[in-house]
Scaffold this motif. Structure first.
Motif, PDB file in Angstrom:
ATOM      1  N   TRP A  89      53.975  46.254   0.551  1.00 33.35           N
ATOM      2  CA  TRP A  89      55.312  46.778   0.759  1.00 33.35           C
ATOM      3  C   TRP A  89      55.475  47.273   2.204  1.00 33.35           C
ATOM      4  CZ3 TRP A  89      56.850  52.009   1.573  1.00 33.35           C
ATOM      5  CH2 TRP A  89      58.230  52.205   1.568  1.00 33.35           C
ATOM      6  N   TYR A  90      54.442  47.875   2.776  1.00 36.31           N
ATOM      7  CA  TYR A  90      54.472  48.364   4.150  1.00 36.31           C
ATOM      8  C   TYR A  90      54.678  47.213   5.139  1.00 36.31           C
ATOM      9  CZ  TYR A  90      52.948  50.477   8.534  1.00 36.31           C
ATOM     10  OH  TYR A  90      52.873  50.905   9.816  1.00 36.31           O
ATOM     11  N   PHE A  91      53.908  46.112   4.924  1.00 40.69           N
ATOM     12  CA  PHE A  91      54.030  44.979   5.853  1.00 40.69           C
ATOM     13  C   PHE A  91      55.327  44.209   5.651  1.00 40.69           C
ATOM     14  CE2 PHE A  91      49.312  45.321   6.169  1.00 40.69           C
ATOM     15  CZ  PHE A  91      49.275  45.530   7.542  1.00 40.69           C
ATOM     16  N   ALA A  93      58.183  45.599   4.736  1.00 35.23           N
ATOM     17  CA  ALA A  93      59.275  46.465   5.169  1.00 35.23           C
ATOM     18  C   ALA A  93      59.430  46.465   6.701  1.00 35.23           C
ATOM     19  CB  ALA A  93      59.043  47.888   4.679  1.00 35.23           C
ATOM     20  N   LYS A  94      58.419  46.036   7.430  1.00 38.76           N
ATOM     21  CA  LYS A  94      58.485  46.012   8.889  1.00 38.76           C
ATOM     22  C   LYS A  94      59.478  45.069   9.349  1.00 38.76           C
ATOM     23  CE  LYS A  94      54.253  47.531  10.957  1.00 38.76           C
ATOM     24  NZ  LYS A  94      53.101  47.127  11.692  1.00 38.76           N
TER      25      LYS A  94
END
Length: 94
Positions: A89-91, A93-94
């Protein structure tokens, strides 16, 4: 027969045959005296008995160990999946 005054049924009172009330009173007096003096009466505490059945039987111990062993890998797998999803999710969302 009077309809407004119904007689109450006869009460039941059971007399114990094998109980010595004198001995029980003496025992209670001794326990009370021990408590007043600060001496611990000899009673069995439930905390001391907890787990004695599982420790006494091999089948129950094996089942408990197997159940505990099965819980930990499932928990670790769940944590790994959650961590993987957070990183994904972090990657994204970038």
């Amino acid at each position: 027969m009077n309809f407004y005054h119904m007689p109450k049924p006869k009460g039941f009172h059971h007399h114990y045959i094998y109980v010595d009330e004198r001995k029980e009173r003496i025992k209670k007096m001794e326990e009370k005296a021990k408590q007043e003096l600060g001496m611990e009466p000899s009673t069995v505490k439930p905390e001391d008995l907890r787990g004695t059945f599982h420790r006494a039987t091999t089948h129950a111990r094996k089942h408990q160990k197997r159940r505990n062993r099965m819980f930990l890998p499932g928990f670790a797998t769940c944590l790994f999946i959650i961590l993987l999803l957070v990183i994904l999710w972090y990657f994204l969302a970038k």
